[in-house]
Design a protein around this motif. Structure first.
Motif: not given
Length: 261
Positions: A116-123
């Motif tokens: 989710l540039a500039p964010f990154e989400l990991e689950a």
């Protein structure tokens, strides 16, 4: 008379192992490929006191993993899969402090990543079932454990990232923690297991910064873990076979740390 010198202790180890790995291309659908790996091993560890055979440890087992890797779609990727393992353990000799056992485990897991540039989400999440059978004691124990993690990171610059991770992890007690009863020569302790142990769990929180600043590479993190039912060895204050007795117990605990490089 002079005391006899102790015979030198040596160890003989032997292992046979077979591994199989494969990848199947699934085309352009939701899943990109199927990955698998399987392994079989037969391990023997014998302790010798001079020319006399001491304790022998035999471990045979099989483990396998199937993983479906998703195709990248609009910054979304990940995988899901299953894992299985079987272990047959036996120790023979005067210093065999853990009884023979069979352990089976089966797990389902998934990891998902979102750009989710500039964010990154990991689950991620994992369910595991563990069954331990000790026929010599007519004891069986079964545990269901759930673990999961969620992480969010942000690119401060193209080479530097900050982030925060939250997690919940659960672990089934081992055969040694449950059923040990005898001298553990390697640690010079007489260990006593606790068949009433329950699974160990922990909530975790971590903040970090990683990446490059000029010509330097840095990594720094601060973390806190809150354990419920932390399993540990506790000195009982007595002796057995000339060794201090240690018992496996569990209680809540906290773990705080800083790491930097």
């Amino acid at each position: 008379t002079e005391a006899e010198e102790e015979a030198p202790v040596t160890i003989g180890m032997k292992q046979y192992r077979v591994d199989l790995r494969g990848v199947l291309d699934l085309g352009d659908g939701f899943f990109d490929k199927l990955q698998t790996r399987w392994g079989w091993s037969d391990y023997t560890h014998t302790e010798f006191e001079g020319t006399e055979t001491g304790t022998r440890f035999d471990v045979t087992g099989i483990e396998g993993r199937l993983e479906l890797v998703q195709s990248q779609r609009g910054g979304w990727g990940g995988s899901l899969g299953a894992q299985y393992s079987h272990q047959d353990f036996e120790a023979i000799g005067e210093e065999a402090f853990v009884p023979p056992s069979k352990t089976d485990s089966f797990a389902l897991f998934t990891v998902q990543e979102f750009d989710l540039a500039p964010f990154e989400l990991e689950a991620g999440g994992r369910y595991e079932r563990t069954d331990i059978d000790v026929a010599s004691l007519n004891e069986t124990r079964g545990f269901d454990t759930f673990s999961g993690a969620l992480g969010l990171s942000y690119n401060i610059t193209p080479g530097l990232r900050i982030g925060i991770n939250g997690s919940r992890a659960e672990r089934a007690p081992s055969v040694q923690e449950l059923f040990a009863d005898g001298p553990h020569v390697a640690t010079q302790q007489y260990e006593v297991g606790n068949v009433d142990l329950t699974k160990e769990g922990a909530w975790g929180l971590e903040g970090y910064v990683r990446g490059n600043v000029g010509g330097a590479t840095l990594s720094f993190s601060v973390y806190q873990n809150w354990f419920d039912g932390f399993i540990f060895l506790s000195e009982a204050g007595t002796e057995e076979d000339g060794l201090p007795v240690y018992e496996f117990l569990q209680q809540d605990a906290k773990h705080f740390g800083l790491e930097g490089e």
